[in-house]
Design a protein around this motif. Structure first.
Motif, short mmCIF file in Angstrom:
data_model
loop_
_atom_site.label_atom_id
_atom_site.label_comp_id
_atom_site.label_asym_id
_atom_site.label_seq_id
_atom_site.Cartn_x
_atom_site.Cartn_y
_atom_site.Cartn_z
N ASP A 34 0.83 -1.21 0.00
CA ASP A 34 0.00 0.00 0.00
C ASP A 34 0.86 1.25 0.00
O ASP A 34 0.57 2.23 -0.68
CB ASP A 34 -0.93 0.02 1.22
CG ASP A 34 -2.05 -1.01 1.12
OD1 ASP A 34 -2.28 -1.52 0.00
OD2 ASP A 34 -2.68 -1.30 2.14
N ALA A 60 2.37 1.72 -3.47
CA ALA A 60 1.34 2.20 -4.40
C ALA A 60 1.06 3.68 -4.15
O ALA A 60 0.92 4.46 -5.09
CB ALA A 60 0.07 1.38 -4.25
N TRP A 61 0.99 4.06 -2.87
CA TRP A 61 0.70 5.46 -2.53
C TRP A 61 1.85 6.35 -3.00
O TRP A 61 1.62 7.43 -3.56
CB TRP A 61 0.51 5.58 -1.02
CG TRP A 61 0.16 6.97 -0.60
CD1 TRP A 61 -1.05 7.56 -0.62
CD2 TRP A 61 1.08 7.96 -0.10
NE1 TRP A 61 -0.95 8.86 -0.17
CE2 TRP A 61 0.34 9.13 0.16
CE3 TRP A 61 2.44 7.96 0.14
CZ2 TRP A 61 0.92 10.28 0.65
CZ3 TRP A 61 3.02 9.12 0.63
CH2 TRP A 61 2.26 10.27 0.88
N ASP A 76 3.96 5.71 -5.45
CA ASP A 76 3.94 5.77 -6.92
C ASP A 76 2.92 6.80 -7.39
O ASP A 76 3.19 7.60 -8.27
CB ASP A 76 3.59 4.40 -7.51
CG ASP A 76 4.73 3.41 -7.36
OD1 ASP A 76 5.88 3.86 -7.11
OD2 ASP A 76 4.47 2.20 -7.49
N LYS A 77 1.74 6.78 -6.77
CA LYS A 77 0.69 7.73 -7.15
C LYS A 77 1.13 9.16 -6.82
O LYS A 77 0.91 10.08 -7.61
CB LYS A 77 -0.62 7.40 -6.41
CG LYS A 77 -1.78 8.28 -6.81
CD LYS A 77 -3.05 7.74 -6.19
CE LYS A 77 -4.28 8.58 -6.37
NZ LYS A 77 -4.41 9.40 -7.52
N LEU A 78 1.77 9.35 -5.68
CA LEU A 78 2.25 10.67 -5.28
C LEU A 78 3.28 11.19 -6.28
O LEU A 78 3.19 12.33 -6.73
CB LEU A 78 2.88 10.60 -3.89
CG LEU A 78 3.52 11.89 -3.38
CD1 LEU A 78 2.47 12.95 -3.14
CD2 LEU A 78 4.30 11.63 -2.11
N HIS A 79 4.23 10.35 -6.66
CA HIS A 79 5.26 10.77 -7.61
C HIS A 79 4.66 11.09 -8.97
O HIS A 79 5.06 12.05 -9.63
CB HIS A 79 6.35 9.71 -7.72
CG HIS A 79 7.16 9.55 -6.49
ND1 HIS A 79 7.72 8.36 -6.11
CD2 HIS A 79 7.50 10.44 -5.52
CE1 HIS A 79 8.38 8.53 -4.97
NE2 HIS A 79 8.25 9.78 -4.59
N GLU A 80 3.68 10.29 -9.38
CA GLU A 80 3.01 10.54 -10.66
C GLU A 80 2.29 11.89 -10.63
O GLU A 80 2.37 12.68 -11.56
CB GLU A 80 2.02 9.41 -10.95
CG GLU A 80 1.36 9.52 -12.29
CD GLU A 80 0.41 8.36 -12.53
OE1 GLU A 80 -0.71 8.61 -13.00
OE2 GLU A 80 0.80 7.20 -12.25
N THR A 81 1.61 12.15 -9.52
CA THR A 81 0.88 13.41 -9.37
C THR A 81 1.85 14.59 -9.37
O THR A 81 1.59 15.61 -10.00
CB THR A 81 0.07 13.40 -8.05
OG1 THR A 81 -0.82 12.29 -8.07
CG2 THR A 81 -0.73 14.68 -7.89
N GLN A 82 2.97 14.45 -8.69
CA GLN A 82 3.97 15.52 -8.64
C GLN A 82 4.56 15.77 -10.03
O GLN A 82 4.79 16.92 -10.41
CB GLN A 82 5.08 15.17 -7.66
CG GLN A 82 4.65 15.25 -6.21
CD GLN A 82 5.71 14.77 -5.25
OE1 GLN A 82 6.58 13.98 -5.61
NE2 GLN A 82 5.63 15.22 -4.01
N LYS A 127 3.06 15.21 -12.96
CA LYS A 127 2.03 15.88 -13.76
C LYS A 127 1.92 17.35 -13.36
O LYS A 127 1.77 18.22 -14.20
CB LYS A 127 0.68 15.18 -13.57
CG LYS A 127 0.57 13.86 -14.27
CD LYS A 127 -0.80 13.26 -14.04
CE LYS A 127 -0.94 11.92 -14.69
NZ LYS A 127 -2.25 11.31 -14.42
#
Length: 48
Positions: free
Chosen positions: A8, A11-12, A14-20, A22
């Motif tokens: 978890d 995954a969190w 990865d999502k944070l890095h992707e958001t940053q 973008k």
């Protein structure tokens, strides 16, 4: 239980890095922090 938490967390992150990533691209595209690159704002005219 620990394996689930580690998954978890990964995954969190990865999502944070992707958001940053973008967000950074959007800032560059919209000229934030670089006033020279920023497009002029569009405003409605008060004259009718």
């Amino acid at each position: 239980m620990r394996d689930d938490l580690a998954g978890d967390t990964e995954a969190w992150l990865d999502k944070l890095h992707e958001t940053q990533e973008k967000d950074e691209k959007n800032r560059e595209h919209q000229g934030k922090g670089h006033p020279g690159k920023q497009l002029p704002t569009k405003r409605k005219s008060n004259q009718d």
